[in-house]
Motif scaffolding. Structure first.
Motif, PDB file in Angstrom:
ATOM      1  N   GLY A  14       0.915  -1.367  -0.070  1.00 19.54           N
ATOM      2  CA  GLY A  14       0.150  -0.132   0.147  1.00 19.54           C
ATOM      3  C   GLY A  14       1.394   1.452   0.003  1.00 19.54           C
ATOM      4  O   GLY A  14       0.880   1.906   0.349  1.00 19.54           O
ATOM      5  N   THR A  15       1.982   1.465  -0.474  1.00 20.45           N
ATOM      6  CA  THR A  15       2.864   2.395  -0.710  1.00 20.45           C
ATOM      7  C   THR A  15       2.092   4.058  -1.680  1.00 20.45           C
ATOM      8  O   THR A  15       1.554   3.617  -2.560  1.00 20.45           O
ATOM      9  CB  THR A  15       4.257   1.939  -0.825  1.00 20.45           C
ATOM     10  OG1 THR A  15       4.003   1.041  -2.398  1.00 20.45           O
ATOM     11  CG2 THR A  15       4.533   1.566  -0.184  1.00 20.45           C
ATOM     12  N   LEU A  33      12.986   4.878  -0.410  1.00 15.89           N
ATOM     13  CA  LEU A  33      13.893   4.424  -2.149  1.00 15.89           C
ATOM     14  C   LEU A  33      12.697   3.331  -2.533  1.00 15.89           C
ATOM     15  O   LEU A  33      12.241   3.888  -3.916  1.00 15.89           O
ATOM     16  CB  LEU A  33      15.047   3.624  -1.347  1.00 15.89           C
ATOM     17  CG  LEU A  33      16.273   4.477  -1.096  1.00 15.89           C
ATOM     18  CD1 LEU A  33      17.639   3.481  -1.907  1.00 15.89           C
ATOM     19  CD2 LEU A  33      16.888   5.723  -2.158  1.00 15.89           C
ATOM     20  N   ASN A  34      11.898   2.786  -1.599  1.00 15.47           N
ATOM     21  CA  ASN A  34      10.994   1.974  -2.488  1.00 15.47           C
ATOM     22  C   ASN A  34       9.733   2.952  -2.711  1.00 15.47           C
ATOM     23  O   ASN A  34       8.541   2.705  -3.243  1.00 15.47           O
ATOM     24  CB  ASN A  34      10.012   1.194  -1.171  1.00 15.47           C
ATOM     25  CG  ASN A  34       9.764   1.749   0.153  1.00 15.47           C
ATOM     26  OD1 ASN A  34      10.307   2.387   0.702  1.00 15.47           O
ATOM     27  ND2 ASN A  34       8.508   1.317   0.076  1.00 15.47           N
ATOM     28  N   THR A  98      18.634  12.914  -4.862  1.00 12.98           N
ATOM     29  CA  THR A  98      19.926  11.954  -4.463  1.00 12.98           C
ATOM     30  C   THR A  98      19.421  12.331  -2.549  1.00 12.98           C
ATOM     31  O   THR A  98      19.950  11.538  -1.730  1.00 12.98           O
ATOM     32  CB  THR A  98      21.743  13.188  -4.326  1.00 12.98           C
ATOM     33  OG1 THR A  98      21.841  13.045  -5.928  1.00 12.98           O
ATOM     34  CG2 THR A  98      22.323  12.578  -3.714  1.00 12.98           C
ATOM     35  N   TYR A  99      19.235  13.560  -1.889  1.00 14.54           N
ATOM     36  CA  TYR A  99      18.665  13.593  -1.134  1.00 14.54           C
ATOM     37  C   TYR A  99      17.093  13.473  -0.640  1.00 14.54           C
ATOM     38  O   TYR A  99      17.549  12.873   0.577  1.00 14.54           O
ATOM     39  CB  TYR A  99      19.113  15.091  -0.775  1.00 14.54           C
ATOM     40  CG  TYR A  99      20.468  15.452  -1.048  1.00 14.54           C
ATOM     41  CD1 TYR A  99      21.707  14.831  -0.267  1.00 14.54           C
ATOM     42  CD2 TYR A  99      21.024  15.839  -2.200  1.00 14.54           C
ATOM     43  CE1 TYR A  99      22.966  15.229  -0.106  1.00 14.54           C
ATOM     44  CE2 TYR A  99      22.415  16.395  -1.893  1.00 14.54           C
ATOM     45  CZ  TYR A  99      23.735  15.754  -1.561  1.00 14.54           C
ATOM     46  OH  TYR A  99      25.007  16.542  -1.585  1.00 14.54           O
ATOM     47  N   ARG A 235      12.274  15.024  -5.104  1.00 18.81           N
ATOM     48  CA  ARG A 235      12.724  14.146  -4.507  1.00 18.81           C
ATOM     49  C   ARG A 235      11.946  12.431  -4.272  1.00 18.81           C
ATOM     50  O   ARG A 235      12.783  11.642  -4.227  1.00 18.81           O
ATOM     51  CB  ARG A 235      12.641  14.965  -3.094  1.00 18.81           C
ATOM     52  CG  ARG A 235      10.879  15.115  -2.301  1.00 18.81           C
ATOM     53  CD  ARG A 235      10.488  15.744  -1.407  1.00 18.81           C
ATOM     54  NE  ARG A 235       9.500  16.234  -0.695  1.00 18.81           N
ATOM     55  CZ  ARG A 235       8.676  15.712  -0.085  1.00 18.81           C
ATOM     56  NH1 ARG A 235       9.591  15.147   0.750  1.00 18.81           N
ATOM     57  NH2 ARG A 235       7.517  15.685  -0.022  1.00 18.81           N
ATOM     58  N   TYR A 236      11.281  12.572  -4.775  1.00 12.70           N
ATOM     59  CA  TYR A 236      10.855  11.505  -5.262  1.00 12.70           C
ATOM     60  C   TYR A 236      10.938   9.894  -6.829  1.00 12.70           C
ATOM     61  O   TYR A 236      10.873   9.193  -6.392  1.00 12.70           O
ATOM     62  CB  TYR A 236       9.165  11.443  -5.576  1.00 12.70           C
ATOM     63  CG  TYR A 236       8.141  11.214  -4.551  1.00 12.70           C
ATOM     64  CD1 TYR A 236       7.680  10.316  -3.788  1.00 12.70           C
ATOM     65  CD2 TYR A 236       7.828  12.442  -3.863  1.00 12.70           C
ATOM     66  CE1 TYR A 236       6.870  10.218  -2.681  1.00 12.70           C
ATOM     67  CE2 TYR A 236       7.288  13.138  -2.629  1.00 12.70           C
ATOM     68  CZ  TYR A 236       6.128  11.180  -1.881  1.00 12.70           C
ATOM     69  OH  TYR A 236       5.970  11.107  -0.989  1.00 12.70           O
ATOM     70  N   PHE A 237      11.915  10.830  -7.170  1.00 12.90           N
ATOM     71  CA  PHE A 237      12.613  10.064  -8.283  1.00 12.90           C
ATOM     72  C   PHE A 237      14.350   8.920  -7.358  1.00 12.90           C
ATOM     73  O   PHE A 237      14.709   9.307  -6.621  1.00 12.90           O
ATOM     74  CB  PHE A 237      13.320  11.365  -9.497  1.00 12.90           C
ATOM     75  CG  PHE A 237      12.857  11.966  -9.858  1.00 12.90           C
ATOM     76  CD1 PHE A 237      11.296  11.709 -10.093  1.00 12.90           C
ATOM     77  CD2 PHE A 237      13.222  13.417 -11.312  1.00 12.90           C
ATOM     78  CE1 PHE A 237      10.073  13.041 -10.903  1.00 12.90           C
ATOM     79  CE2 PHE A 237      11.593  13.764 -12.058  1.00 12.90           C
ATOM     80  CZ  PHE A 237      10.738  13.640 -11.991  1.00 12.90           C
ATOM     81  N   LYS A 238      14.218   8.426  -8.367  1.00 12.98           N
ATOM     82  CA  LYS A 238      14.710   7.979  -7.886  1.00 12.98           C
ATOM     83  C   LYS A 238      16.404   8.110  -8.248  1.00 12.98           C
ATOM     84  O   LYS A 238      16.237   8.654  -9.023  1.00 12.98           O
ATOM     85  CB  LYS A 238      15.311   5.789  -9.020  1.00 12.98           C
ATOM     86  CG  LYS A 238      13.486   4.734  -8.605  1.00 12.98           C
ATOM     87  CD  LYS A 238      13.495   3.802  -9.806  1.00 12.98           C
ATOM     88  CE  LYS A 238      12.199   3.325  -9.172  1.00 12.98           C
ATOM     89  NZ  LYS A 238      12.345   1.774 -10.075  1.00 12.98           N
TER      90      LYS A 238
END
Length: 314
Positions: A14-15, A33-34, A98-99, A235-238
């Motif tokens: 449920g992410t 990261l997930n 990155t952060y 910030r949600y990008f891998k």
């Protein structure tokens, strides 16, 4: 917990993922990261749509009408100032993957925890209150001119929609900007063509001292004003997302939208019927056929919401 092929990487059920009508579960903390998703291309419409509004037009308008610059001098100031502000937007956007934190949290690395209070506080006042008010009122007045509903009701409608988009958070904002993008671009491109066709770029004006530098500062400030939000939308990008692509699409979206509408504003300032009107919005839309004037008012409402959804969220 469920696991993927790598037993050391755990993924919560449920992410947030690509859900749109779901309240963003996190806040200003590091994005796990997930939870990472998205692609650099989405930055193009995310940074184009918020600038497709009348405030952007007005930045070019003041160069001609208030500062007395010629159309071409104003255009040069727009091009230089916006390019500089867009470059920094692209660079700062690359820090998000990155952060994994918002830009104003990330700025603690430079200013320190306590030193960051001042820039964060100023940003809250300027964007969270100042631009929120400007965009809300602009959208409400456009909605009032279009529907003739009471101004207070129009303001309430605009504010509620803005709050709703921002409340759900990151994913809905990206989706809203994406679907607003074609509507805003089509309407404003048509309006731009009509405006440029009626403009008098060779008109001579009484220029005030330092006019070029003032307009250059205004256009730079308008573009760079989005910098405190740059990594908020990456910030949600891998972490391994292509940094050049991130910088390019953020840069291009901001550059094209601001240069187009600010140039149109400068062109509108050379049209006497617009320049002498006490209400610049009414003066500008007044040079259009009724159908285009109404569409432009709709675009001003949508553009104001697109800008303020980002202001409120960030």
């Amino acid at each position: 917990m469920t696991t993927v092929s790598d037993p050391e990487v755990e993924v919560r059920e449920g992410t947030y993922g690509d859900k749109v009508i779901a309240v963003e579960p996190g806040g200003a903390e590091f994005i796990p990261l997930n939870e990472r998703h998205g692609r650099p291309l989405q930055l193009f419409w995310t940074w184009t749509s918020p600038n497709m509004e009348f405030a952007t037009v007005f930045v070019g308008f003041i160069g001609v009408v208030f500062f007395g610059l010629s159309f071409w001098a104003t255009f040069l100031a727009i091009l230089i100032g916006t390019t500089l502000g867009s470059i920094t937007q692209g660079i700062l956007s690359t820090s998000g993957p990155t952060y994994g934190v918002p830009q104003m949290v990330l700025s603690r690395r430079g200013f320190g925890f306590w030193g960051n209070i001042m820039p964060a506080g100023i940003n809250a006042l300027v964007a969270g209150i100042g631009w929120f008010a400007v965009n809300s009122v602009s959208g409400a007045l456009a909605l009032n001119a279009l529907t003739h509903m009471p101004e207070v009701l129009c303001l309430l409608i605009v504010v509620v929609v803005q709050l709703a988009v921002a409340f759900f958070g990151y994913n809905l904002i990206h989706v809203f900007e994406r679907y607003a993008f074609p509507v805003l671009v089509i309407i404003f491109v048509i309006a731009s063509a009509v405006t440029l066709g009626k403009a008098h770029p060779g008109a001579v004006h009484h220029t005030i001292p330092g006019a070029f530098l003032i307009e250059l500062g205004a256009t730079f400030g308008y573009a760079v004003g989005w910098n405190p939000y740059a990594s908020d939308y990456t910030r949600y990008f891998k972490p391994d997302t292509n940094k050049r692509a991130i910088a390019f699409w953020a840069f291009l979206g901001l550059l094209l939208s601001c240069v187009l509408l600010e140039t149109v504003g400068a062109a509108a300032g050379t049209i006497e019927k617009v320049a002498t009107n006490a209400n610049p919005t009414a003066g500008w839309t007044g040079i259009f056929p009724t159908w285009l004037g109404d569409l432009t008012l709709i675009a001003i409402v949508i553009g104001g919401i697109a800008a303020n959804a980002i202001n409120i969220y960030s």
